[in-house]
Design an enzyme around this catalytic site. Structure first.
Site, PDB file in Angstrom:
ATOM      1  N   GLY A 176      38.099  59.144 -46.039  1.00  0.00           N
ATOM      2  CA  GLY A 176      37.390  58.165 -46.618  1.00  0.00           C
ATOM      3  C   GLY A 176      37.812  58.108 -48.092  1.00  0.00           C
ATOM      4  N   GLU A 184      41.351  53.151 -45.735  1.00  0.00           N
ATOM      5  CA  GLU A 184      41.415  54.545 -45.638  1.00  0.00           C
ATOM      6  C   GLU A 184      41.877  55.358 -44.536  1.00  0.00           C
ATOM      7  OE1 GLU A 184      41.052  55.999 -48.293  1.00  0.00           O
ATOM      8  OE2 GLU A 184      40.009  54.852 -49.876  1.00  0.00           O
ATOM      9  N   GLU A 211      45.383  57.183 -44.446  1.00  0.00           N
ATOM     10  CA  GLU A 211      45.196  58.827 -44.364  1.00  0.00           C
ATOM     11  C   GLU A 211      45.544  59.510 -43.048  1.00  0.00           C
ATOM     12  OE1 GLU A 211      41.645  59.466 -47.820  1.00  0.00           O
ATOM     13  OE2 GLU A 211      41.094  59.769 -45.829  1.00  0.00           O
ATOM     14  N   PRO A 250      21.792  62.951 -55.305  1.00  0.00           N
ATOM     15  CA  PRO A 250      22.701  62.950 -56.636  1.00  0.00           C
ATOM     16  C   PRO A 250      23.705  64.017 -56.806  1.00  0.00           C
ATOM     17  CG  PRO A 250      20.297  62.482 -57.135  1.00  0.00           C
ATOM     18  CD  PRO A 250      20.604  62.874 -55.631  1.00  0.00           C
ATOM     19  N   GLU A 286      47.704  65.847 -44.543  1.00  0.00           N
ATOM     20  CA  GLU A 286      47.602  66.340 -43.104  1.00  0.00           C
ATOM     21  C   GLU A 286      46.526  65.710 -42.425  1.00  0.00           C
ATOM     22  OE1 GLU A 286      48.260  70.506 -42.084  1.00  0.00           O
ATOM     23  OE2 GLU A 286      48.108  70.688 -44.172  1.00  0.00           O
ATOM     24  N   GLU A 322      44.543  65.869 -38.533  1.00  0.00           N
ATOM     25  CA  GLU A 322      44.567  66.642 -37.418  1.00  0.00           C
ATOM     26  C   GLU A 322      43.083  66.389 -36.519  1.00  0.00           C
ATOM     27  OE1 GLU A 322      44.972  71.159 -36.693  1.00  0.00           O
ATOM     28  OE2 GLU A 322      46.723  70.626 -38.137  1.00  0.00           O
TER      29      GLU A 322
END
Lengths: 227, 227
Positions: B44, B60, B64, B81, B113, B115
């Site tokens: 994310g 993303e 990633e 918050p 990485e 996985e």
DNA sequence: ACAAAAGTGTTGCCATTACACCCATGC
DNA sequence: GCATGGGTGTAATGGCAACACTTTTGT
């Protein structure tokens, strides 16, 4: 990468049930700033820096309508880039339920106009608020079938016919009074009181009350509320 | 009122089904920046100014993990918050499903990485990501019972036993093979192909395919998928 | 006495469950 | 021929739906 310029807001889709006219009401406010000035819209606004999303919803509702909310649940987050014509605003929508005594608005509060509208007779709405409402309606209609949220729209003590009418109004389908009562009572989460309520005409009705504690126990045991 | 200082992010809870070991897999990345550097976390990141939330998630994920998503659905928005120790970050979580061929990660992509982890054997996670995953699991478990999303975790053509095993794995309860098949076939949304699949041992299995078109027609007519 | 709303049981049907043996292939 | 996984039917049960008349009150 450039600085993120996204504003975060909350909006509330608040439903109420009008026993008098057996209608589902929706709470709207009239906007007094651009864009969409003077149009009807959902109550809501920007989230403050240190408050949670739920706090933001409650605060905005209080400020704009004076209504006290009885049940609040996150609905969906709307983030299409151009849903607000000026800046990019991502809005987390909530849906809320209020009790009938909130139905007569103390319009006194603050300056804004706030009003109940019958759910099938809404004015044109600002932004993508109509879409949000559609989704909220869908959600409440499906949720009311398998979670006991209907009670949040009634007085604490209610005649069984109120519950029945609420369901027929919400789901737009007929219900068999006997089967409906049988099913609900068999769950053991509704208690019959010794009080009666008389509406002016017809036979007085026994009052019932939803028992939250019993419901949680039911859930613990793997039981299910379901209409 | 002071300027709003809230950042908006997206996170993805991506599930895959491992036919080999009949396990539900979850896709995680190892963070390479503070906070929580070197800890495992959900894929994310921050939403760009002109992209939709869904675009942000896909981007993303691509950056990633290199994984191609097959099904994506908004889960919930987390806005407490202090969920991020540095700045206030509100995150819109999505859950996604991928096909088995994505299960062998092309770890090649980029530097991070990424996985797969077995869902009941996760490492300690950054932020409130464990909580997000719990909610996602709950959601997929309940959703798989009344919407045909299980197929999104299988190959397009699959032996019936795959579907059955997926359900037992996901729901952690036994299923009667005959009743299960009867029910699913009676909906008319699964077609039996004339192809067979042989896994090495035992009798070859017929292949089946989920028919999206039939499913939409079923839904139009008020029919329901339900296990 | 009549209008209005509340209260109340029984029956049939269909959907779900429980249950066990034979079949086709690879080694 | 044996091990492995795939394929198939029936009977019992219980939950759900359909159904209409009586009771209590106000006017």
């Amino acid at each position: 990468m450039t600085m993120q310029k996204i504003r975060l807001a909350v909006d509330a889709v608040v439903f109420g049930y009008d026993r008098q006219y057996t209608q589902i009401g929706l709470l709207l406010i009239k906007r007094k700033i651009e864009p969409f000035i003077n149009q009807w819209a959902l109550p809501g606004g920007l989230v403050h820096n240190e408050e949670s999303l739920e706090e933001a919803v409650s605060r905005e509702l209080q400020e704009e309508t004076g209504v006290t909310i009885n049940y609040l649940e996150q609905l969906y987050t709307f983030g299409t880039p151009n849903r607000d014509p000026r800046n990019r605003v991502v809005s987390v929508a909530y849906f809320g339920l209020v009790r009938p005594d909130m139905f007569t608005l103390h319009a006194s509060t603050d300056a804004l106009e706030a009003e109940w509208f019958e759910i099938h007779n809404l004015p044109p709405l600002a932004f993508d608020h109509q879409q949000i409402i559609d989704i909220a309606l869908e959600r409440i209609r499906s949720k009311v079938r398998y979670e006991p949220i209907g009670f949040e729209l009634l007085e604490e003590k209610f005649p069984f016919s109120d519950l029945e009418k609420l369901y027929t109004t919400l789901l737009q389908e007929d219900i068999d009074r006997r089967n409906f009562k049988k099913k609900l009572m068999s769950l053991g989460v509704i208690e019959e009181l010794q009080e009666h309520y008389t509406s002016g005409a017809g036979r007085p009705a026994k009052l019932y009350r939803f028992n939250r504690k019993e419901y949680f126990e039911l859930k613990e045991m793997g039981g299910n509320f379901s209409i």
